[in-house]
Design an enzyme around this catalytic site. Structure first.
Site, PDB file in Angstrom:
ATOM      1  N   LYS A 179      70.553 -50.324 -24.068  1.00 13.68           N
ATOM      2  CA  LYS A 179      70.407 -49.759 -25.423  1.00 13.68           C
ATOM      3  C   LYS A 179      71.564 -48.803 -25.679  1.00 13.68           C
ATOM      4  O   LYS A 179      71.386 -47.587 -25.761  1.00 13.68           O
ATOM      5  CB  LYS A 179      69.053 -49.069 -25.557  1.00 13.68           C
TER       6      LYS A 179
ATOM      7  N   ALA B 105      59.735 -47.541 -19.053  1.00 11.33           N
ATOM      8  CA  ALA B 105      59.632 -48.298 -17.803  1.00 11.33           C
ATOM      9  C   ALA B 105      58.445 -47.875 -16.949  1.00 11.33           C
ATOM     10  O   ALA B 105      57.776 -48.712 -16.331  1.00 11.33           O
ATOM     11  CB  ALA B 105      60.932 -48.151 -17.012  1.00 11.33           C
TER      12      ALA B 105
ATOM     13  N   LYS C 178      68.155 -45.408 -31.976  1.00 13.81           N
ATOM     14  CA  LYS C 178      66.992 -44.519 -31.853  1.00 13.81           C
ATOM     15  C   LYS C 178      67.222 -43.449 -30.790  1.00 13.81           C
ATOM     16  O   LYS C 178      66.598 -42.386 -30.831  1.00 13.81           O
ATOM     17  CB  LYS C 178      65.718 -45.318 -31.582  1.00 13.81           C
TER      18      LYS C 178
END
Length: 340
Positions: free
Chosen positions: A109, A141, A192
């Site tokens: 990401k 995770a 984000k």
């Protein structure tokens, strides 16, 4: 097992390990590559990723290795779970060993600084794969390792890729939804992280629930505005890879970027905040890259630009929050009512 596609995960971090375990739980043979020989031995003998997920047992179908060529040579599906800074260098190590029919999925990401490239673009240009996709969503995770109910998005322009990943990872606790908006899903995952840092700062400063809600919602507006300028579909940001990932990253202390922001809000330096984390927080680099790109493209992003000033020019944190109240008052959802 003999008819199952062979899965390889490149990366020994927490998310790569979680993905490897899901595929193994689904009875797929999994090879996990990492640089650390001791960590690979721990996975093979103790069935634990002792560095990142020490409390969770790893399925015996996962075999760890430090030989990256061996890891990719026999694979049908390859998940590249490498931080963005090292992503291209790892892919380049094996590029000449890869086949066009192999499915390659990025879980990173982040954004590569050189050329402002997304990870899917690196996979398309650095490998012969004809089946490129990305995996993104509200996917902490540790919770996946705990087998808590979680959903994600696989995005690809290729139907075979989407359906294959749904088959490999879909199970009773991990739902895999599909999208063909590769850029939108990937940008959602990268952008984000910026706003998770802002949310962490706000939380450390003790702001109210109204403020937190405003911060998350205006963050979503910035994310979608920027992504659309890059060619994404704004509707993607109503889904898991947009608002879903943004909510969990901005509200959970399990989020690495939130924790960096929280430390900054407590008055710690950026170096100390990152050192305390002990893992990669993609948002720190993404703030710099996106702010510069927004200036270049003239995209209005007051939050990202304000955070840039905090992290790199030592602006007081309070000014970022206050800046929301003094900035331009335009439309709420500009894809419904266009900006003036």
């Amino acid at each position: 097992m003999t008819n199952k596609q062979a899965v390889t995960v490149l990366g020994g971090g927490s998310f790569g390990t979680a993905i490897a375990s899901i595929a193994a739980d689904n009875q797929f043979p999994v090879t996990q590559w990492m640089r650390d020989e001791a960590l690979a031995q721990d996975i093979n003998t103790k069935r634990r990723n002792t560095r990142y997920l020490p409390d969770y047992e790893i399925n015996a179908n996962v075999q760890a290795t430090t030989d990256v060529v061996e890891a990719v040579s026999g694979a049908d599906i390859i998940f590249v779970a490498i931080p963005s800074k090292a992503f291209a260098s790892v892919v380049d190590q094996v590029a000449d060993k890869l086949r066009p029919d192999q499915i390659m999925i990025s879980t990173a990401k982040g954004i590569q600084e050189d050329g402002f490239l997304l990870m899917s673009e690196i996979l398309k240009t650095h490998t012969p794969s004809q089946h490129v996709g990305v995996l993104s969503g509200p996917n902490l995770a540790k919770e996946i390792a705990q087998k808590q109910m979680t959903a994600t998005v696989v995005a690809s322009e290729d139907q075979l890729t989407r359906e294959s990943i749904q088959q490999v990872l879909g199970c009773e606790y991990f739902r895999v939804y599909a999208s063909n908006d590769l850029f939108g899903v990937e940008l959602g995952g990268a952008l984000k992280n910026i706003y998770a840092i802002a949310a962490g700062m706000a939380s450390a400063l003790g702001v109210g629930e109204n403020t937190k809600s405003m911060l998350i919602t205006r963050s979503l507006a910035e994310m979608s505005r920027f992504a659309v300028s890059m060619g994404a579909n704004p509707m993607t940001f109503l889904g898991l890879a947009g608002v879903g990932d943004l909510i969990v990253t901005c509200m959970s202390p399990l989020s690495r970027n939130f924790r960096v922001g929280y430390a900054l809000g407590q008055g710690k330096s950026l170096d100390d905040a990152v050192a305390e984390l002990g893992q990669v927080a993609e948002g720190v680099n993404t703030i710099r890259l996106v702010r510069n790109k927004a200036v270049e493209m003239q995209v209005y992003m007051p939050l990202a630009c304000g955070l840039y000033e905090v992290l790199f020019n030592q602006m007081p944190v309070e000014k970022v929050i206050r800046g929301l109240m003094t900035g331009e008052q335009s439309t709420d959802v500009e894809f419904v009512l266009p900006r003036n």
